[in-house]
Design a protein around this motif. Structure first.
Motif, PDB file in Angstrom:
ATOM      1  N   ARG A  90       0.821  -1.198   0.000  1.00 20.05           N
ATOM      2  CA  ARG A  90       0.000   0.000   0.000  1.00 20.05           C
ATOM      3  C   ARG A  90       0.867   1.264   0.000  1.00 20.05           C
ATOM      4  NH1 ARG A  90      -3.779  -2.343  -2.272  1.00 20.05           N
ATOM      5  NH2 ARG A  90      -5.161  -3.594  -1.040  1.00 20.05           N
ATOM      6  N   ASP A 100       2.417   1.150  -4.048  1.00 19.50           N
ATOM      7  CA  ASP A 100       1.494   1.077  -5.177  1.00 19.50           C
ATOM      8  C   ASP A 100       0.389   2.118  -5.064  1.00 19.50           C
ATOM      9  OD1 ASP A 100       2.630  -0.788  -6.751  1.00 19.50           O
ATOM     10  OD2 ASP A 100       1.452  -2.479  -6.065  1.00 19.50           O
ATOM     11  N   THR A 101       0.757   3.327  -4.683  1.00 20.82           N
ATOM     12  CA  THR A 101      -0.246   4.378  -4.496  1.00 20.82           C
ATOM     13  C   THR A 101      -0.980   4.682  -5.799  1.00 20.82           C
ATOM     14  OG1 THR A 101       1.468   6.043  -4.845  1.00 20.82           O
ATOM     15  CG2 THR A 101       0.961   5.442  -2.570  1.00 20.82           C
ATOM     16  N   LEU A 129      -1.728   2.672  -8.246  1.00 20.87           N
ATOM     17  CA  LEU A 129      -2.694   1.610  -8.513  1.00 20.87           C
ATOM     18  C   LEU A 129      -3.930   1.755  -7.644  1.00 20.87           C
ATOM     19  CD1 LEU A 129      -3.254  -0.975 -10.103  1.00 20.87           C
ATOM     20  CD2 LEU A 129      -2.093  -2.255  -8.304  1.00 20.87           C
ATOM     21  N   ASP A 130      -3.719   2.050  -6.352  1.00 17.12           N
ATOM     22  CA  ASP A 130      -4.858   2.184  -5.452  1.00 17.12           C
ATOM     23  C   ASP A 130      -5.662   3.443  -5.746  1.00 17.12           C
ATOM     24  OD1 ASP A 130      -4.250  -0.145  -4.209  1.00 17.12           O
ATOM     25  OD2 ASP A 130      -3.273   0.745  -2.476  1.00 17.12           O
ATOM     26  N   LEU A 131      -4.990   4.546  -6.007  1.00 12.61           N
ATOM     27  CA  LEU A 131      -5.698   5.778  -6.322  1.00 12.61           C
ATOM     28  C   LEU A 131      -6.480   5.631  -7.620  1.00 12.61           C
ATOM     29  CD1 LEU A 131      -6.258   8.749  -5.604  1.00 12.61           C
ATOM     30  CD2 LEU A 131      -4.257   9.363  -6.967  1.00 12.61           C
ATOM     31  N   PHE A 160      -7.864   3.008  -8.770  1.00 14.73           N
ATOM     32  CA  PHE A 160      -9.071   2.211  -8.540  1.00 14.73           C
ATOM     33  C   PHE A 160     -10.231   3.123  -8.136  1.00 14.73           C
ATOM     34  CE2 PHE A 160     -10.294  -2.212  -6.673  1.00 14.73           C
ATOM     35  CZ  PHE A 160     -11.425  -2.210  -7.467  1.00 14.73           C
ATOM     36  N   ARG A 172      -8.081  -1.624 -13.916  1.00 13.10           N
ATOM     37  CA  ARG A 172      -9.120  -1.868 -12.919  1.00 13.10           C
ATOM     38  C   ARG A 172     -10.494  -1.991 -13.581  1.00 13.10           C
ATOM     39  NH1 ARG A 172      -7.169  -3.793  -8.166  1.00 13.10           N
ATOM     40  NH2 ARG A 172      -5.740  -2.349  -7.137  1.00 13.10           N
TER      41      ARG A 172
END
Length: 296
Positions: free
Chosen positions: A3, A6-7, A9-11, A13, A53
């Protein structure tokens, strides 16, 4: 740990879900994250992860649609179709970047291609014809006098084109420029007014006979924006100065003789090949780095 690294990738999403409702709000979300000190990478990286995503969510929706019946199945299939459309649009954003110039002689297919790419990418089209007539106080479909195309008016038009493009980019919009850019001086004036930026250049090409036929057809259409008749179109073919000062990796040439659908396919293939080449180069650099580390 994932987490923390991979900011993007998460943002992406979250941004992908927001994009489905409000594209401007999604852009504000990513911009706000950056302003708060976060670094999710550039817009292309965020778009890439968002597309990934969206495709994953579409696959899940289709799998679930096969497990249910009736209205629930229809709803999930519709959701999957919307997600696939979003992924396709994001794919075009990745290919085209924030700014692409659609150039070439008059009647070479620029306006048609720009409209087709805008429909797929969601980018805003900025037309030199519209900007020129606005400077002269004319409606877009009004016929402009020959003096509207002298060197000074041309300079003013391309300067205004650059300023308007910069404003749209500053507001978070992706932009497609529809203009001949037939002289290197036009490109210089535009670049100076635009400021920092590295456009992708897409040059439209068509045989002279096709250019003449298109120009003659639109000369008979009173609501057409362009003033270029067959003689003017032929002159722009002869006058068009090659894009030699644009780096090879920032320009492609596209034949438009077979129509907009075929031209869009050619653009997609050319840009996918370019992105594939970049990806292969990155892989090569990574492998070289690993080899250096192992040899150290």
């Amino acid at each position: 740990m994932l987490r923390q690294i991979d900011t993007a990738l998460d943002l992406a999403f979250l941004a992908m879900d927001v994009m489905r409702r409000d594209r401007g709000l999604a852009a504000a979300l990513v911009d706000g994250y950056r302003e708060a000190g976060g670094d999710p990478g550039d817009d292309v990286l965020v778009a890439f992860f968002a597309a990934q995503r969206a495709l994953i969510r579409a696959k899940v929706a289709l799998i679930r649609a096969g497990q249910v019946d009736g209205a629930d199945r229809a709803r999930r299939r519709a959701d999957a179709a919307a997600l696939l459309a979003l992924a396709d649009r994001l794919g075009w954003e990745i290919r085209l970047g924030r700014l692409a110039v659609i150039c070439g002689p008059a009647a070479s297919g620029k306006t048609t291609l720009a409209a087709a790419l805008a429909a797929r990418s969601g980018a805003r089209v900025v037309s030199s014809d519209v900007v020129r007539k606005r400077l002269l106080g004319l409606a877009p479909t009004a016929r402009a006098p020959l003096s509207a195309y002298d060197a000074e008016t041309n300079r003013r038009t391309y300067a205004a084109l650059g300023r308007e493009t910069a404003q749209h980019l500053g507001a978070g919009c992706s932009v497609l420029i529809d203009a001949t850019f037939r002289f290197a001086s036009d490109r210089d004036v535009f670049a100076a007014a635009l400021g920092p930026g590295d456009p992708l250049w897409i040059e439209c090409r068509a045989p002279e006979a096709t250019v003449a036929r298109r120009a003659a057809a639109r000369a008979r259409a009173p609501r057409h924006i362009s003033d270029a008749g067959p003689a003017v179109a032929a002159a722009t073919v002869a006058e068009f100065e090659p894009l030699t000062r644009v780096p090879p990796d920032r320009r492609i040439a596209v034949a438009t003789v077979a129509g907009p659908a075929a031209a869009v396919t050619r653009v997609r293939r050319a840009l996918d090949n370019r992105l594939g080449g970049l990806s292969r180069r990155v892989d090569q650099l990574v492998l070289e780095g690993v080899a250096d580390e192992l040899g150290a």
